[in-house]
Design a protein around this motif. Structure first.
Motif, PDB file in Angstrom:
ATOM      1  N   PHE A  73       4.500   4.251 -16.357  1.00  0.00           N
ATOM      2  CA  PHE A  73       3.391   3.454 -16.893  1.00  0.00           C
ATOM      3  C   PHE A  73       3.648   1.958 -16.724  1.00  0.00           C
ATOM      4  CE2 PHE A  73       1.443   1.125 -20.427  1.00  0.00           C
ATOM      5  CZ  PHE A  73       0.106   1.501 -20.290  1.00  0.00           C
ATOM      6  N   LEU A  74       4.904   1.537 -16.884  1.00  0.00           N
ATOM      7  CA  LEU A  74       5.241   0.120 -16.877  1.00  0.00           C
ATOM      8  C   LEU A  74       5.361  -0.475 -15.477  1.00  0.00           C
ATOM      9  CD1 LEU A  74       7.879  -0.096 -19.768  1.00  0.00           C
ATOM     10  CD2 LEU A  74       5.547  -1.006 -19.761  1.00  0.00           C
ATOM     11  N   LYS A  75       5.262   0.333 -14.440  1.00  0.00           N
ATOM     12  CA  LYS A  75       5.456  -0.170 -13.073  1.00  0.00           C
ATOM     13  C   LYS A  75       4.573  -1.364 -12.725  1.00  0.00           C
ATOM     14  CE  LYS A  75       7.462   3.908 -10.880  1.00  0.00           C
ATOM     15  NZ  LYS A  75       7.282   4.993  -9.872  1.00  0.00           N
ATOM     16  N   PRO A  76       3.254  -1.343 -13.058  1.00  0.00           N
ATOM     17  CA  PRO A  76       2.426  -2.508 -12.719  1.00  0.00           C
ATOM     18  C   PRO A  76       2.802  -3.779 -13.485  1.00  0.00           C
ATOM     19  CG  PRO A  76       1.054  -0.577 -13.139  1.00  0.00           C
ATOM     20  CD  PRO A  76       2.440  -0.251 -13.617  1.00  0.00           C
ATOM     21  N   PHE A  77       3.681  -3.643 -14.489  1.00  0.00           N
ATOM     22  CA  PHE A  77       4.075  -4.784 -15.314  1.00  0.00           C
ATOM     23  C   PHE A  77       5.543  -5.162 -15.101  1.00  0.00           C
ATOM     24  CE2 PHE A  77       1.137  -1.932 -17.597  1.00  0.00           C
ATOM     25  CZ  PHE A  77       0.001  -2.719 -17.571  1.00  0.00           C
ATOM     26  N   SER A  78       6.202  -4.475 -14.178  1.00  0.00           N
ATOM     27  CA  SER A  78       7.642  -4.629 -14.017  1.00  0.00           C
ATOM     28  C   SER A  78       7.989  -5.538 -12.837  1.00  0.00           C
ATOM     29  CB  SER A  78       8.285  -3.254 -13.797  1.00  0.00           C
ATOM     30  OG  SER A  78       9.659  -3.381 -13.490  1.00  0.00           O
ATOM     31  N   ASP A  79       8.937  -6.442 -13.060  1.00  0.00           N
ATOM     32  CA  ASP A  79       9.403  -7.324 -11.990  1.00  0.00           C
ATOM     33  C   ASP A  79      10.121  -6.545 -10.883  1.00  0.00           C
ATOM     34  OD1 ASP A  79       8.376  -9.540 -13.258  1.00  0.00           O
ATOM     35  OD2 ASP A  79      10.255 -10.068 -14.252  1.00  0.00           O
TER      36      ASP A  79
END
Length: 248
Positions: free
Chosen positions: A189-195
């Motif tokens: 889920f966090l991939k689009p928000f992950s550096d």
């Protein structure tokens, strides 16, 4: 910001991060780097509860566990329940042998959030509640009388991952499997928000949109460094707005 607008900006950011598909940096070596950082600031600023709720819709972020239980509460409702539980325990004058059963029944009858059970440590519940930055709380039941409070923030989801990782020894196979699923789902889920995913979303936008963006970049690459990056960032926002009928 709409979810689709966010994803369009993500694709444009990564087009810059990957330095475009041609030698656009021949005259302005820093244009890609400067612009992706500016677009990334816009993306980071948009990562609020409203955006995360849009991303959660249709996903299996918290679902598909055994046992399956999911509900939504407000922080004030959880706080009400904590206060009521403390009041019951502090003023209980009935049979010691029946205290646990009576306490459990009291929680069932008076809870607004159903966010903890009779076996929960109220100090831990309070600390978890204090760590939640938003008003909305997701209550996930891992097993009977065991709950986790899950908020709508990037920071808090990362913290939940760390909490799961710190539980090295979980003998209950169903619980361990549920925790592993939750960890994997949060990670995905966090991939689009992950550096750590920088550069991986360039192909998520259309070639037509990318060509339009890169053509504009060619036109500003001879401008002063900061001016060029500001212009290209502004154009990226305009493209994302137009593409998704949104207003940033």
């Amino acid at each position: 910001m709409k979810k689709d607008t966010y994803m369009t900006l993500l694709g444009l950011r990564d087009t810059c991060y990957n330095n475009f598909n041609f030698d656009i940096d021949e005259k302005d070596f820093y244009l890609g780097t400067d612009t992706y950082k500016k677009i990334d600031k816009i993306l980071k600023a948009s990562q609020d509860e409203q955006l995360l709720v849009q991303f959660e819709e249709g996903t299996h972020l918290y679902q598909d566990y055994d046992p399956e239980y999911l509900s939504v509460a407000q922080k004030r409702e959880v706080q009400h329940d904590i206060n009521a539980a403390r009041d019951f325990l502090d003023n209980y004058d009935g049979s010691v042998d029946d205290k646990h059963d009576n306490y459990s029944a009291y929680l069932d009858d008076n809870s607004l959030s159903y966010s903890f059970g009779a076996d929960s440590n109220l100090d831990e519940v309070q600390n978890n509640l204090n760590d939640i930055e938003t008003a909305g709380v997701i209550v996930w039941q891992r097993r009977k009388d065991e709950y986790i409070l899950l908020p709508h923030t990037i920071h808090s989801l990362e913290r939940i991952k760390k909490q799961i990782s710190s539980n090295k020894h979980v003998d209950d196979k169903k619980l361990r499997y549920a925790m592993e699923r939750l960890f994997d789902n949060i990670t995905d889920f966090l991939k689009p928000f992950s550096d750590s995913e920088l550069g991986k979303y360039e192909n998520s936008i259309s070639e037509e949109l990318k060509d339009n963006f890169e053509h504009y970049a060619l036109g500003v690459q001879t401008d002063a460094r900061e001016v060029a990056a500001d212009k290209l960032t502004k154009y990226a926002a305009e493209l994302a707005e137009k593409e998704n009928n949104d207003k940033l």
